[in-house]
Design an enzyme around this catalytic site. Structure first.
Site, PDB file in Angstrom:
ATOM      1  N   ASN A  63      -5.836   6.454  -1.402  1.00  0.00           N
ATOM      2  CA  ASN A  63      -6.738   5.931  -2.445  1.00  0.00           C
ATOM      3  C   ASN A  63      -7.342   4.586  -2.084  1.00  0.00           C
ATOM      4  O   ASN A  63      -7.901   3.895  -2.936  1.00  0.00           O
ATOM      5  CB  ASN A  63      -6.006   5.850  -3.796  1.00  0.00           C
ATOM      6  N   ASP A  64      -7.260   4.203  -0.803  1.00  0.00           N
ATOM      7  CA  ASP A  64      -7.777   2.893  -0.403  1.00  0.00           C
ATOM      8  C   ASP A  64      -9.265   2.745  -0.694  1.00  0.00           C
ATOM      9  O   ASP A  64      -9.747   1.654  -1.010  1.00  0.00           O
ATOM     10  CB  ASP A  64      -7.524   2.651   1.089  1.00  0.00           C
ATOM     11  N   ASN A 103       0.850  -1.192   0.000  1.00  0.00           N
ATOM     12  CA  ASN A 103       0.000   0.000   0.000  1.00  0.00           C
ATOM     13  C   ASN A 103       0.889   1.246   0.000  1.00  0.00           C
ATOM     14  O   ASN A 103       1.345   1.709   1.035  1.00  0.00           O
ATOM     15  CB  ASN A 103      -0.914  -0.007   1.236  1.00  0.00           C
ATOM     16  N   ASP A 138      -1.564  -1.004  -4.058  1.00  0.00           N
ATOM     17  CA  ASP A 138      -1.783  -0.141  -5.221  1.00  0.00           C
ATOM     18  C   ASP A 138      -0.530  -0.039  -6.087  1.00  0.00           C
ATOM     19  O   ASP A 138       0.505  -0.658  -5.797  1.00  0.00           O
ATOM     20  CB  ASP A 138      -2.255   1.241  -4.780  1.00  0.00           C
ATOM     21  N   ASP A 178      -6.355 -14.184 -19.678  1.00  0.00           N
ATOM     22  CA  ASP A 178      -7.148 -14.998 -18.757  1.00  0.00           C
ATOM     23  C   ASP A 178      -8.093 -15.919 -19.536  1.00  0.00           C
ATOM     24  O   ASP A 178      -8.650 -15.524 -20.567  1.00  0.00           O
ATOM     25  CB  ASP A 178      -7.935 -14.051 -17.847  1.00  0.00           C
ATOM     26  N   GLU A 180      -3.817 -18.483 -20.707  1.00  0.00           N
ATOM     27  CA  GLU A 180      -4.166 -19.447 -19.673  1.00  0.00           C
ATOM     28  C   GLU A 180      -4.995 -20.558 -20.316  1.00  0.00           C
ATOM     29  O   GLU A 180      -6.150 -20.360 -20.658  1.00  0.00           O
ATOM     30  CB  GLU A 180      -4.967 -18.785 -18.547  1.00  0.00           C
TER      31      GLU A 180
END
Length: 626
Positions: free
Chosen positions: A151-152, A146, A173, A338, A367
């Site tokens: 900006n949490d 962090n 982040d 993905d 993947e």
């Protein structure tokens, strides 16, 4: 929504103030008419000069459209939703410039929209991508560090920070990644793969990022688009590469386009929801029923992830341009895609080819979570397997899941048999003939979806050494997962959050800071120092990156193989037995040739090759022959 009503007395206003008010009124009207433009800008001099711009706004399709600068409009496509219009222009030979699109009704311009064609970076099309010379490091941004607690949480997204909640947002982040790049560099990392950073506005469990709600915007809890560009630039200062996790198969149910679909078939409808059967074999099984193949490709991964229809040309073009936009904008060095094999296989091949046509050296790893080498090979570019069906995915790289499967219990199998012990690893490589390019396979012992190696093997350092030695010295591109290098574990049986724990030292107040040597425990330093030494050595070894391989059938649970080229030979010995093993070297004369000794990469000691070698149980030996 109607136009705003602005009342004023012209006698009380100066001419300049009137002009300002007119401009403000015009801007307000434009803002209402055009809510989104995607791509938000583009680049001059692309290999494919066609650009399809999506304009979105209330009843925007009712307008006639023209563009400045002598640009040719090849096509204007309207859909059943009047809030969308797709405008295709030809940018061939058009320099970087500002264009103006005019939207008219009854031959009168109602509003305009500026659009930028930007200058590309020098030699952008020939950018070098990740390859077998790299060590790729996978991290989950929310769980790594962090760097900016401010900006949490963000008012624009639903889920707020809740660090005590295992599946909550913990606050990691982009700033946190940037502040710890020196740590990654010291570890030997040369390519960084992060799980998705684009906005994921699910109300809960959004930290993983795979249910994206805006694919042109970095999630504000990670930072800004500019922060992502800064991450890319900071990596390049260290000769490191940035690999974006791209999701072509689905978006999140909170995606703004899903809430106002451009076309009914933008996503797969049955009508409504139907879940994938997850049977990827139905994509190539000649005996498969049509309904099974459809349910694999078109079924949704989970109810909260609408399945995108890549057979719809508008969808496919949108995804293609979005991918290319990120490459140019953020100066990317590769993609990991993905759930690659869940896509419409014709559509995803077109998407992949369009990107690699634009960037001939760009690497994309898909993947393809399958447990058979022939089935995985099917999805790699120029596969001899898919050629049987005249199919080519154009996908340069796939993930070596069968090697990962072998890692599952092999180091606990002390007593080798016909099927147990190191023969499992040996057997994986006996099937390399099925692949078009074994150097471009991604090898790994774990990732963000699998069981954690250090949990499975109870933090046994010797077993960790064996696994890391293998992926560092066999063919392919080694990928590690954040925290393994300090002994981090986690029980997948408790849920995904347990295999995605916070990296110690990434948060203010952490009592254990594993980002620094002084902050690590003795045990953490043991793991880190070994990993760093191994992968720092690997950086300069072209014999490992692209050399040939000869391996020998394991005897007494001892696996021996050689990597070699015209200039160098490396001998690797892995003793998976619990006790010391001594073996004659004459069996390996084919590769030892006239070499008399080898230098142990890990200890620096010389090892005599003339007669026999003894190696402790659960140990490795990496020898540079001389």
């Amino acid at each position: 929504m109607g136009s705003p009503k602005i009342h004023f007395n012209i006698n009380n206003l100066s001419f300049n103030k009137i002009i300002v008010l007119v401009l403000l009124l015009s801007a307000s009207i434009n803002a209402q008419q055009i809510q989104r433009t995607e791509p938000p800008f583009w680049y001059a001099g692309m290999h494919n000069p066609e650009l399809q711009i999506m304009f979105y706004g209330k009843n925007i399709a009712q307008n006639e459209i023209s563009v400045s600068n002598g640009i040719v409009i090849n096509n204007i496509q309207r859909t059943e939703n009047p809030n969308y219009v797709f405008v295709t222009i030809d940018t061939k030979n058009i320099p970087a410039s500002e264009l103006v699109f005019s939207f008219s009704k009854n031959k009168k311009v109602a509003f305009t929209k500026k659009y930028s064609l930007k200058q590309r970076r020098e030699n952008s099309a020939q950018r070098k991508s990740f390859d077998s010379s790299d060590m790729m490091y996978l991290l989950m941004p929310d769980r790594f560090a962090n760097g900016n607690p401010n900006n949490d949480s963000d008012k624009l997204v639903t889920e707020k920070a809740d660090k005590p909640l295992p599946n909550g947002r913990h606050g990691g982040d982009i700033d946190g990644i940037i502040k710890n790049l020196d740590y990654l560099e010291k570890l030997g990392v040369t390519a960084l793969w992060t799980t998705p950073l684009c906005e994921d506005n699910d109300a809960v469990n959004s930290y993983h990022g795979y249910a994206q709600s805006d694919v042109y915007k970095i999630d504000p809890r990670y930072g800004t688009n500019e922060d992502y560009v800064r991450l890319s630039a900071e990596l390049k200062k260290r000769n490191m590469k940035l690999v974006k996790d791209y999701v072509t198969n689905h978006w999140g149910a909170e995606h703004w386009m899903y809430k106002d679909l451009p076309t009914y078939d933008w996503v797969h409808q049955f009508p409504g929801y139907s879940q994938s059967n997850y049977r990827m074999t139905a994509q190539f099984d000649t005996n498969a029923s049509a309904i099974d193949a459809k349910n694999c490709m078109d079924g949704w991964f989970v109810p909260s992830m609408p399945d995108l229809n890549q057979s719809n040309p508008l969808v496919l073009n949108y995804l293609t341009q979005n991918a290319i936009w990120w490459i140019e904008y953020a100066d990317l060095d590769g993609f990991r895609v993905d759930t690659y094999s869940y896509n419409d296989k014709v559509g995803i091949a077109k998407w992949t080819k369009a990107i690699t046509d634009e960037y001939p050296n760009f690497n994309i790893v898909g993947e393809v979570w399958m447990h058979d080498q022939a089935q995985m090979s099917y999805w790699q570019k120029d596969s001899p397997i898919s050629a049987i069906q005249s199919y080519n995915s154009y996908l340069p790289s796939v993930m070596d899941f069968t090697l990962h499967d072998a890692f599952g219990n092999v180091f606990n199998e002390d007593n080798a048999s016909w099927n147990d012990g190191m023969i499992k690893v040996y057997d994986n490589f006996t099937n390399d003939f099925l692949y078009a390019n074994t150097d471009n396979l991604l090898t790994f012992v774990e990732n963000h979806d699998t069981g954690r190696f250090n949990h499975i093997y109870k933090n046994d350092f010797k077993k960790y050494q064996m696994a890391m030695t293998l992926i560092a010295t066999v063919r392919g591109i080694p990928q590690t997962y954040y925290g393994s290098e300090i002994g981090m574990a986690g029980d997948k049986g408790k849920g995904d959050a347990d295999i995605r724990q916070d990296f110690p030292g990434g948060w203010a107040g952490d009592t254990n800071n594993a980002f620094s040597e002084s902050g690590r425990t003795e045990e953490q330093n043991k793991f880190f120092d070994f990993t760093s030494k191994l992968f720092q050595w690997r950086k300069g070894k072209s014999v490992i990156h692209s050399g040939k391989m000869t391996h020998y059938i394991p005897e007494n649970n001892v696996y021996v193989y050689f990597r070699y080229n015209d200039k160098e030979t490396v001998m690797v010995v892995i003793n998976n037995a619990a006790e010391t093993k001594t073996f004659k070297t004459n069996r390996f004369q084919e590769n030892i040739k006239n070499f008399k000794s080898g230098k142990d990469v890990l200890t620096g000691k010389a090892v005599d090759l003339k007669n026999e070698i003894s190696l402790d149980g659960k140990s490795v030996l990496i020898l540079e022959l001389n």
